[in-house]
Design an enzyme around this catalytic site. Sequence first.
Site, mmCIF file in Angstrom:
data_model
loop_
_atom_site.group_PDB
_atom_site.id
_atom_site.type_symbol
_atom_site.label_atom_id
_atom_site.label_comp_id
_atom_site.label_asym_id
_atom_site.label_seq_id
_atom_site.Cartn_x
_atom_site.Cartn_y
_atom_site.Cartn_z
ATOM 1 N N ALA A 1 0.805 -1.125 0.141
ATOM 2 C CA ALA A 1 0.012 -0.045 0.159
ATOM 3 C C ALA A 1 0.993 1.158 0.043
ATOM 4 O O ALA A 1 0.997 1.754 1.100
ATOM 5 C CB ALA A 1 -0.959 -0.001 1.403
ATOM 6 N N VAL A 2 1.430 1.633 -1.265
ATOM 7 C CA VAL A 2 2.417 2.448 -1.299
ATOM 8 C C VAL A 2 1.731 3.861 -2.199
ATOM 9 O O VAL A 2 1.191 3.648 -2.903
ATOM 10 C CB VAL A 2 3.480 2.044 -2.104
ATOM 11 C CG1 VAL A 2 4.634 3.238 -2.287
ATOM 12 C CG2 VAL A 2 4.209 0.941 -1.239
ATOM 13 N N GLU B 1 4.771 -9.066 -13.648
ATOM 14 C CA GLU B 1 3.942 -9.624 -14.115
ATOM 15 C C GLU B 1 4.454 -10.708 -15.408
ATOM 16 O O GLU B 1 4.157 -11.896 -15.565
ATOM 17 C CB GLU B 1 2.615 -9.256 -14.629
ATOM 18 C CG GLU B 1 1.514 -10.072 -14.964
ATOM 19 C CD GLU B 1 -0.060 -9.243 -15.055
ATOM 20 O OE1 GLU B 1 -0.687 -9.320 -14.183
ATOM 21 O OE2 GLU B 1 -0.018 -8.983 -16.118
ATOM 22 N N LYS C 1 -0.620 6.661 -3.201
ATOM 23 C CA LYS C 1 -2.245 6.828 -2.942
ATOM 24 C C LYS C 1 -2.887 5.495 -3.026
ATOM 25 O O LYS C 1 -4.165 5.678 -2.658
ATOM 26 C CB LYS C 1 -2.610 7.534 -4.211
ATOM 27 C CG LYS C 1 -2.107 8.804 -4.169
ATOM 28 C CD LYS C 1 -2.602 9.748 -5.297
ATOM 29 C CE LYS C 1 -1.898 11.506 -5.570
ATOM 30 N NZ LYS C 1 -2.442 12.082 -6.686
ATOM 31 N N HIS D 1 -5.545 -14.897 -15.359
ATOM 32 C CA HIS D 1 -6.213 -13.840 -15.367
ATOM 33 C C HIS D 1 -7.675 -13.811 -16.186
ATOM 34 O O HIS D 1 -7.825 -14.231 -16.923
ATOM 35 C CB HIS D 1 -5.140 -12.922 -16.536
ATOM 36 C CG HIS D 1 -5.133 -11.584 -16.515
ATOM 37 N ND1 HIS D 1 -6.290 -10.625 -16.601
ATOM 38 C CD2 HIS D 1 -4.245 -10.601 -15.845
ATOM 39 C CE1 HIS D 1 -6.175 -9.297 -16.604
ATOM 40 N NE2 HIS D 1 -5.054 -9.094 -16.242
#
Length: 343
Positions: free
Chosen positions: A112-113, A293, A115, A223
Amino acid sequence: MNLKLVAVLLFLVVVLGVMFVYLDPIYSFRENLCGSSEGRSENGHLFRSPDLHLVITDGLKYPQPSIMHGRTDIVSVTPWLAPVVWEGTFQPVLLDSIYQKRNITVAATVFAVGKYIRFLKDFLETAEQHFFVGFKVKVYVFTDQPNEVPKVKMAAGRELVVRLVQNSKRWQEISARRMEIIQTLIEEMLKNDVDYIFCLDVDSKFHSRWGTESLGELVAVIHPGYYKDDRSRFPYERRPTSRAYVAPGEGDFYYCGGAFGGVLAEVHQLAQTCHKNFDDDAKEGIEAAWQEESHLNRYLWLNKPSKVLSPEYLWQDFKARNSEVRVIRFSGVIKDYNQIRPN
């Protein structure tokens, strides 16, 4: 004694000695990394896989399984015989009984970096409702704003650990650093306390059960944007100069970078390899199409996951739910990337 027989016996002794020299450190490392109790049955025998010896509670009742009847609208096994987990392909009561006897601990990592801190509260609150409920869980939050981490009431046996990391001017660099941080976390903090780890995106929330059905040695999530497509349309890294390169005609599925996991030894190897390949590419001025990814997909093409989770395990909120997706368990929330990414 026949000289030929003596020669054969001496050869076998040498071969066994070489195998011991090379294989014993590998198994010792695996046992040390994953904890001394991993893979041991009640009578102390060591198994290479923590999922080989599955023992249920005596007297447990659950619906009779069938090999003749079941879902016909999906495929539930890969060509290398790994399960593909969909709603209706597993029995939760049975699986929970197996893993409750083993007293497992599951770790989850989330970044959680910048914004992205705004998504953390929903992630944590919904994880309490749906992620391995009834099991010991440690959630590791990596953030540059530790004072902004929301206070979320956690059930007994569940723990929130906050770790400080630096922000970056480019979201691609934040994404790339995850593999290095996960590798270090396993080496320095988890090897004696945790059995399984899942690495998840913070801009997502849980909607339904994510539990023991997802456990395996190396676990990948398909995905939701590409599971019906031909592999020629997968957004693999297509430049042969990159270490994330997947050639035309290669690849099984396109896997999410936002959710993967497994036992510590397997995830450590994945993170270490992807981190090294990313760094080696960077030294040559190369950045793979989708950063970590892309490297993850290259790794999982060569190192097949032992369990594959269907798109139920990371859907996209902006997509209508398709009929074969009976349950959405975890999904990426709708957001404006221009507002939350630094570049």
